[in-house]
Design an enzyme around this catalytic site. Structure first.
Site, PDB file in Angstrom:
ATOM      1  N   ASP A 105      41.665  35.313  74.553  1.00  0.00           N
ATOM      2  CA  ASP A 105      42.644  35.985  75.649  1.00  0.00           C
ATOM      3  C   ASP A 105      43.339  37.266  74.817  1.00  0.00           C
ATOM      4  O   ASP A 105      43.435  37.361  73.665  1.00  0.00           O
ATOM      5  CB  ASP A 105      44.040  35.087  75.628  1.00  0.00           C
ATOM      6  CG  ASP A 105      44.890  35.140  76.826  1.00  0.00           C
ATOM      7  OD1 ASP A 105      44.710  35.977  77.627  1.00  0.00           O
ATOM      8  OD2 ASP A 105      45.708  34.454  76.893  1.00  0.00           O
ATOM      9  N   GLU A 125      41.424  39.611  79.746  1.00  0.00           N
ATOM     10  CA  GLU A 125      41.869  40.871  80.331  1.00  0.00           C
ATOM     11  C   GLU A 125      41.786  40.932  81.867  1.00  0.00           C
ATOM     12  O   GLU A 125      40.786  40.769  82.307  1.00  0.00           O
ATOM     13  CB  GLU A 125      41.325  42.048  79.527  1.00  0.00           C
ATOM     14  CG  GLU A 125      42.015  43.249  79.966  1.00  0.00           C
ATOM     15  CD  GLU A 125      41.549  44.065  81.363  1.00  0.00           C
ATOM     16  OE1 GLU A 125      42.484  44.633  81.824  1.00  0.00           O
ATOM     17  OE2 GLU A 125      40.518  44.052  81.607  1.00  0.00           O
ATOM     18  N   ASN A 180      41.666  47.519  82.550  1.00  0.00           N
ATOM     19  CA  ASN A 180      40.428  48.022  82.228  1.00  0.00           C
ATOM     20  C   ASN A 180      39.425  47.363  83.041  1.00  0.00           C
ATOM     21  O   ASN A 180      38.266  47.631  82.730  1.00  0.00           O
ATOM     22  CB  ASN A 180      40.214  47.855  80.718  1.00  0.00           C
ATOM     23  CG  ASN A 180      41.111  48.949  79.883  1.00  0.00           C
ATOM     24  OD1 ASN A 180      41.080  49.973  80.221  1.00  0.00           O
ATOM     25  ND2 ASN A 180      41.601  48.587  78.954  1.00  0.00           N
ATOM     26  N   ASP A 193      48.876  35.492  85.391  1.00  0.00           N
ATOM     27  CA  ASP A 193      48.825  34.004  85.273  1.00  0.00           C
ATOM     28  C   ASP A 193      49.694  33.438  86.678  1.00  0.00           C
ATOM     29  O   ASP A 193      50.340  33.898  87.211  1.00  0.00           O
ATOM     30  CB  ASP A 193      50.054  33.764  84.200  1.00  0.00           C
ATOM     31  CG  ASP A 193      49.552  33.711  82.787  1.00  0.00           C
ATOM     32  OD1 ASP A 193      48.138  34.449  82.736  1.00  0.00           O
ATOM     33  OD2 ASP A 193      50.203  33.332  81.896  1.00  0.00           O
TER      34      ASP A 193
END
Ligand code: GLA
Length: 350
Positions: free
Chosen positions: A116, A151, A155, A174
């Protein structure tokens, strides 16, 4: 397919909770339906020993014994870490200990790592370097371990996830156990379908089915959408306490077959009129799975035109939640869809 501790247990996960999840995965029929990974999320981590090897904290007295137990049930076990000094919940991360951690996981018998990204920033190059480092460490440790990356936004991990050895990667923030949160995530996956395929999947986060914050139609929408998206089906509820309806939702064979179709195509939206959405997933056998989704507060009749899904003339339609052939339809199919609900059908010749 599997289970993860975070959505229900968060920081309360311990050895006992993981064992009982493994037990229930078998006794509920989930294992027979295809669920296999039992994944420990964040908060298992303890201190490093004198040589720098990670140890589990007091909630997990013997990680190897726990892994052996999960394996003895014919299941696999997953664990969690981060490429930083601290994990998202503030526990010990893997930074500068990647090889040692990979070796520890292999020694314990771990089969899956959720890795994570917990810093609020990071360039693409930094992420690629950090994930590659762990991927190489796992390879060197010599045990096959699924690599799940986390991620999710800035990005575009889906563009380069496979090149760093990722098997799945989060595409969203989340999830929470609310219809609007789940719908916001699920319906926003449109457009990412070209990045998913066998061995490398988009991950719109774990399931909330059975956690109590949505009604039956809403949870059916959650499962249907995740199946159309070919998303990882990682249950996030307390498996040891499930209603018959929750078990039925999580183990519906025809819906799981959509998610797990060997072609591995992620479905996408074929039409939208305000809160009414039609999604389609092309299946390996040439049939199309269609979800008619109603995101508004009242029941509404929704329609899919066969021309929108590449079918001409007449075709058979089968309702996947009801396990029922609805007959032959020409040019289009319509159904009444309850508020926040779905009608999920498979269309085409069989
Ligand atoms: C992040 C992840 C969650 C969970 C927590 C644990 O928020 O997105 O799925 O793993 O960290 O701290």
């Amino acid at each position: 397919m599997g289970w993860n501790s975070w959505n229900h247990f968060a920081g309360r996960v311990d050895d006992k909770a993981v064992r009982s999840a493994a037990d229930a995965m078998v006794s509920s029929g989930m294992k027979d339906a295809g669920y296999v990974y039992v994944n420990i999320d964040d908060t298992w981590e303890g201190q490093r020993d004198d040589q720098g090897f990670i140890q589990a904290n007091e909630k997990f007295p013997d990680m190897k014994a726990l892994a052996d137990y999960v394996h003895s049930k014919g299941l696999k076990i997953g664990i969690y870490s981060s490429p930083s000094a601290e994990t998202c919940a503030g526990y010990e991360g893997s930074l500068d200990h990647e090889q040692q951690d990979a070796e520890t996981y292999a020694k314990w018998g771990i089969d899956y790592l959720k890795y994570d990204w917990c810093r609020p920033t990071g360039t693409r190059d930094e992420m690629i370097a950090a994930y590659t480092k762990m991927h190489d460490a796992l390879q060197k440790a010599g045990r096959p371990i699924v690599l799940s990356l986390c991620e999710y936004g800035w990005n575009k991990v889906w563009e380069w996830g496979p090149s760093v050895g990722g098997n799945l990667w989060r595409t969203t923030g989340d999830i929470t156990d609310r219809y609007f949160a789940m719908a916001e995530i699920g319906f926003n996956q449109n457009g990412l379908e070209k990045f998913a395929g066998p061995g490398h999947w988009n991950d719109p986060d774990m399931l909330e089915v059975g956690n109590g914050g949505m009604n039956e139609d809403e949870y059916r929408t959650h499962m249907s959408l995740w199946a159309i998206l070919a998303a990882p089906l990682i249950a996030g509820n307390d498996l040891s306490r499930m209603t018959p309806y929750t078990i039925q939702l999580l183990t519906n064979r025809e819906v799981i077959a959509v998610d797990q179709d060997p072609a591995g195509k992620q479905g996408y939206r074929v039409s939208q009129e305000g809160p009414f959405e039609v999604w389609m997933k092309p299946m390996a056998d040439g049939t199309r799975v269609v979800g008619l989704f109603n995101r508004q507060r009242n029941t509404e009749e929704l329609t899919v035109n066969f021309s929108q899904i590449g079918i001409s003339g007449a075709a058979k339609v089968r309702d996947l939640w009801l396990h029922k052939d609805l007959g032959n339809f020409r040019d289009k199919f319509s159904a009444f869809v309850p508020s926040h609900g779905v009608v999920l059908v498979r269309i085409g010749s069989e």
